[in-house]
Enzyme design. Structure first.
Site, PDB file in Angstrom:
ATOM      1  N   GLU A 108      41.062 -45.015  -4.856  1.00 21.18           N
ATOM      2  CA  GLU A 108      39.818 -44.526  -5.471  1.00 21.18           C
ATOM      3  C   GLU A 108      38.582 -45.210  -4.880  1.00 21.18           C
ATOM      4  OE1 GLU A 108      37.688 -43.697  -9.811  1.00 21.18           O
ATOM      5  OE2 GLU A 108      39.242 -45.218  -9.678  1.00 21.18           O
ATOM      6  N   LYS A 149      41.476 -40.369  -5.241  1.00 21.93           N
ATOM      7  CA  LYS A 149      40.550 -40.012  -6.326  1.00 21.93           C
ATOM      8  C   LYS A 149      39.126 -40.221  -5.825  1.00 21.93           C
ATOM      9  CE  LYS A 149      39.469 -40.958 -11.185  1.00 21.93           C
ATOM     10  NZ  LYS A 149      40.007 -41.392 -12.482  1.00 21.93           N
TER      11      LYS A 149
END
Length: 301
Positions: A183, A220
């Site tokens: 992420e 992400k």
């Protein structure tokens, strides 16, 4: 609930091709009081850290046990370590998620962010990570992890450093038998957001090409300024799924932006809990949560 190969394969298939989104239930530390306040729990209503985490566990339990919270629309859920170590209706949380709701359990593993340098915030060191990952996989049956860093500006050196660190941690997760969600968030308020995302996409593509067969990851990302920017990453053979964070956008705004990116699904936290309150009756709570779930699900299709 040790990791089982057949279960892992079924979970991976659900994450790769299922219709739905990932619920992010992993607020921790500094963001917990804010999450509780949004849920209608004032700081005066709990005393100290233990009571605070007790309140957030009750909130997460109420979400997870709600009728709409099943794999019909919710593919996975990201947990905080204390939630993983807690129980729901007498079962460890991850086991309850999978066996009772059909929802794949993930675990947030980062320990927060370093101070900004080169326009980015790297992850702080994660002491004892290898042992912790083995415990999560073998004792709790966790499928995957999530680790967050933040990009504030289009600085090529900073972005490359963030991506290299993400892959370094990701490889440790893979070695423990799990799938990492990398992420590298781009700050939605960045003046150079679109340029930073172009640099990030190129760096991620380069690093993905270094993974061997079987070394699979999820990614992400902030919903990009240019729709479809991350489609190539989603199609990469080493990528199970690309998911989107809401990043501070309102639920409606995040869903509208996400709907323009057909190869991303949502992984929202604040947007999922929007409008929920401890003081609501179960009927009102379940209706509000069901409405949020449906909205995020539709945007993820």
């Amino acid at each position: 609930m040790a990791q089982d190969k057949a279960v892992f394969a079924k979970q991976k298939d659900q994450m790769a091709s299922g219709k739905g989104f990932i619920a992010a239930l992993d607020q921790s530390g500094g963001s917990t009081p804010k999450a509780l306040l949004q849920y209608g729990v004032e700081e005066s209503e709990y005393n100290g850290e233990a009571e605070m985490y007790g309140e957030i566990h009750k909130m997460r339990t109420r979400i997870i046990t709600a009728p709409e919270f099943t794999n019909d629309k919710v593919l996975g859920a990201i947990l905080f370590e204390r939630t993983m170590r807690g129980e729901i209706e007498g079962l460890p949380t991850a086991q309850y998620l999978w066996e009772k709701r059909g929802v794949v359990p993930f675990l947030k593993i980062d320990k927060g962010l370093e101070d900004e340098a080169n326009g980015v915030q790297m992850m702080k060191p994660i002491p004892g990570l290898a042992e912790f990952l083995n415990e999560a996989a073998q004792e709790f049956g966790i499928f995957g992890t999530k680790e967050r860093s933040v990009i504030h500006e289009a600085n090529a050196d900073g972005i490359e450093a963030v991506v290299a660190q993400q892959f370094e941690i990701g490889r440790m997760v893979i070695a423990a038998g799990m799938v990492p969600i990398l992420e590298p968030e781009v700050n939605i308020h960045s003046a150079s957001k679109a340029e930073a995302e172009e640099l990030l996409e190129a760096s991620l593509a380069k690093h993905l090409d270094t993974l061997a067969e079987g070394e699979d990851v999820m990614i992400k990302l902030t919903i990009p300024s240019k729709p479809g920017l991350y489609d190539g990453l989603a199609d990469h053979p080493r990528v199970v799924r690309v998911v989107a964070l809401s990043g501070g956008y309102s639920t409606d705004d995040a869903c509208e932006r996400l709907s323009k990116n057909s190869k991303m699904i949502a992984s929202f936290s604040r947007a999922l809990a929007e409008g929920l309150s401890k003081k609501q009756s179960d009927g009102d709570f379940n209706a509000a949560l069901g409405s949020n779930i449906d909205k995020i699900y539709q945007a993820s299709l």
